[in-house]
Design an enzyme around this catalytic site. Structure first.
Site, PDB file in Angstrom:
ATOM      1  N   ARG A  39       0.864  -1.173   0.000  1.00 23.69           N
ATOM      2  CA  ARG A  39       0.000   0.000   0.000  1.00 23.69           C
ATOM      3  C   ARG A  39       0.904   1.227   0.000  1.00 23.69           C
ATOM      4  O   ARG A  39       2.007   1.202   0.572  1.00 23.69           O
ATOM      5  CB  ARG A  39      -0.927   0.035   1.221  1.00 23.69           C
ATOM      6  CG  ARG A  39      -2.094  -0.945   1.162  1.00 23.69           C
ATOM      7  CD  ARG A  39      -3.098  -0.522   0.100  1.00 23.69           C
ATOM      8  NE  ARG A  39      -4.291  -1.368   0.095  1.00 23.69           N
ATOM      9  CZ  ARG A  39      -4.456  -2.428  -0.666  1.00 23.69           C
ATOM     10  NH1 ARG A  39      -3.465  -2.825  -1.457  1.00 23.69           N
ATOM     11  NH2 ARG A  39      -5.584  -3.120  -0.644  1.00 23.69           N
TER      12      ARG A  39
ATOM     13  N   GLU B 139      -3.953   8.010  -4.697  1.00 16.63           N
ATOM     14  CA  GLU B 139      -4.214   7.400  -6.002  1.00 16.63           C
ATOM     15  C   GLU B 139      -5.496   7.958  -6.598  1.00 16.63           C
ATOM     16  O   GLU B 139      -6.491   8.120  -5.882  1.00 16.63           O
ATOM     17  CB  GLU B 139      -4.308   5.875  -5.851  1.00 16.63           C
ATOM     18  CG  GLU B 139      -2.991   5.250  -5.398  1.00 16.63           C
ATOM     19  CD  GLU B 139      -3.044   3.732  -5.282  1.00 16.63           C
ATOM     20  OE1 GLU B 139      -4.109   3.141  -5.592  1.00 16.63           O
ATOM     21  OE2 GLU B 139      -2.041   3.145  -4.874  1.00 16.63           O
TER      22      GLU B 139
ATOM     23  N   HIS C 173      -1.306   0.862 -10.015  1.00 21.42           N
ATOM     24  CA  HIS C 173      -1.909  -0.114  -9.093  1.00 21.42           C
ATOM     25  C   HIS C 173      -2.473  -1.303  -9.879  1.00 21.42           C
ATOM     26  O   HIS C 173      -3.678  -1.589  -9.828  1.00 21.42           O
ATOM     27  CB  HIS C 173      -2.997   0.541  -8.244  1.00 21.42           C
ATOM     28  CG  HIS C 173      -3.251  -0.198  -6.957  1.00 21.42           C
ATOM     29  ND1 HIS C 173      -3.680   0.428  -5.813  1.00 21.42           N
ATOM     30  CD2 HIS C 173      -3.146  -1.526  -6.644  1.00 21.42           C
ATOM     31  CE1 HIS C 173      -3.828  -0.469  -4.844  1.00 21.42           C
ATOM     32  NE2 HIS C 173      -3.504  -1.662  -5.327  1.00 21.42           N
TER      33      HIS C 173
END
Length: 337
Positions: free
Chosen positions: A242, A271, A290
């Protein structure tokens, strides 16, 4: 219009195929949202108010939203992580949370190794050099990368994904493996010759450090300025965990100062990553949006697992991958079916 012959109402958000939606529709009245926007948020909240189940990817659920969903029994997130959900509040209300581990282990490990290869061999930087027309002669040592085989790989968090990354390194590239974990991993040590280290020792010894820990209070900014200063200046950092496991500002400074040779990042503090982030302008940084589990096969398997969890839970049976089953069973006095 709701089908009153069906006992359940489900709200589904993103990532579900037609066959999966059809499966849910066999047992429930389903309200499907491809995305939640300002335009349809009121409709989403209206559907949630009478829902027994909620399923989807990147679910946004707050305690305030829970207060408006009195019938909710099960939340099936299409992800391994559930730090985006108010787990304590859900547990207190006896609402079951299910996630989707295991099915994305190998794919996410592939992503990690792709970042390892890209950072070590400078693949993105040199590919861009060719695309931009700057390859006009034989490359010099200024363009050389660094070998992967034989380098020491440090795995911070040797869970399922961390172990899969370690296997790729040890068996495919003859890499000595170091790892950190709350407990020792005898199987990993026996199969791969992996050695357990403290975080500080691992950072000081590893040529490549790969982060695969869950995000929580204990891992927030686990890799901070002090940790980065303890790494080899020739080392690379890869993060598939993360974004907030890493102090991003400290990482940027470490890269600028040459405290670290390179970084491969699939996750970020915010993000999507802002286009003006200093990370996007650094030639020694590989950034991806991601994509850890982003393959057709894996995302479909994750969604199917979430559907199975939801269907089984609403039927009063034990779901395959519950997160807080103890709280759910205690509150609902549910027995294994």
């Amino acid at each position: 219009m709701a089908d009153n012959t069906k006992p359940w109402r489900i709200v589904a958000v993103r990532r579900l195929s037609k066959p999966q939606l059809d499966t849910l529709s066999e047992i429930a009245d389903v309200s499907y949202f491809e995305d939640i926007t300002t335009t349809n948020r009121a409709d989403f909240m209206s559907a949630l108010a009478t829902a027994h189940g909620l399923i989807g990817g990147k679910l946004e659920l707050t305690e305030a939203m829970l207060a408006e969903a009195p019938l909710l029994q099960v939340v099936a997130t299409i992800s391994v992580g559930y730090d985006h959900l108010p787990l304590e509040a859900l547990s207190q209300r006896g609402i079951l949370v299910c996630n989707t581990p295991d099915v994305l282990t190998e794919t996410t490990a592939d992503t990690a190794f792709a970042l390892i290869m890209a950072t070590q061999r400078r693949l993105v930087e040199l590919s861009n050099m060719v695309r931009e027309g700057h390859w006009s002669a034989h490359i010099s040592s200024a363009h050389f990368g660094t070998d992967v085989h034989g380098k020491t790989l440090g795995i911070v968090g040797a869970g399922r994904i961390g172990a899969a990354i370690a296997k790729r390194g040890a068996l495919g590239f003859s890499m000595p493996i170091l790892y950190t974990a709350g407990t020792s991993k005898p199987a990993l040590e026996q199969e791969l010759g992996a050695q357990r280290r403290s975080l500080e020792a691992l950072l000081s010894e590893a040529d490549i450090v790969c982060l695969s820990v869950p995000y929580n209070d204990d891992t927030h900014h686990l890799i901070n300025a002090a940790a980065l200063a303890g790494m080899k200046p020739t080392a690379a950092l890869v993060n598939i965990a993360r974004g907030k496991v890493v102090d991003e500002d400290a990482l940027i400074q470490a890269l600028r100062r040459g405290q670290l040779r390179a970084a491969g990042l699939d996750v970020f503090s915010q993000e999507p990553l802002q286009a003006d982030s200093p990370l996007t302008a650094m030639h020694n940084v590989v950034v991806t949006p991601h994509i850890g589990s982003a393959t057709h096969e894996t995302r479909d398997a994750m969604a199917q697992l979430a559907v199975d969890n939801l269907v089984q839970a609403l039927a009063g049976k034990g779901p395959r991958t519950p997160v807080n089953e103890r709280h759910w069973r205690r509150t609902n006095n549910t027995q294994e079916g």
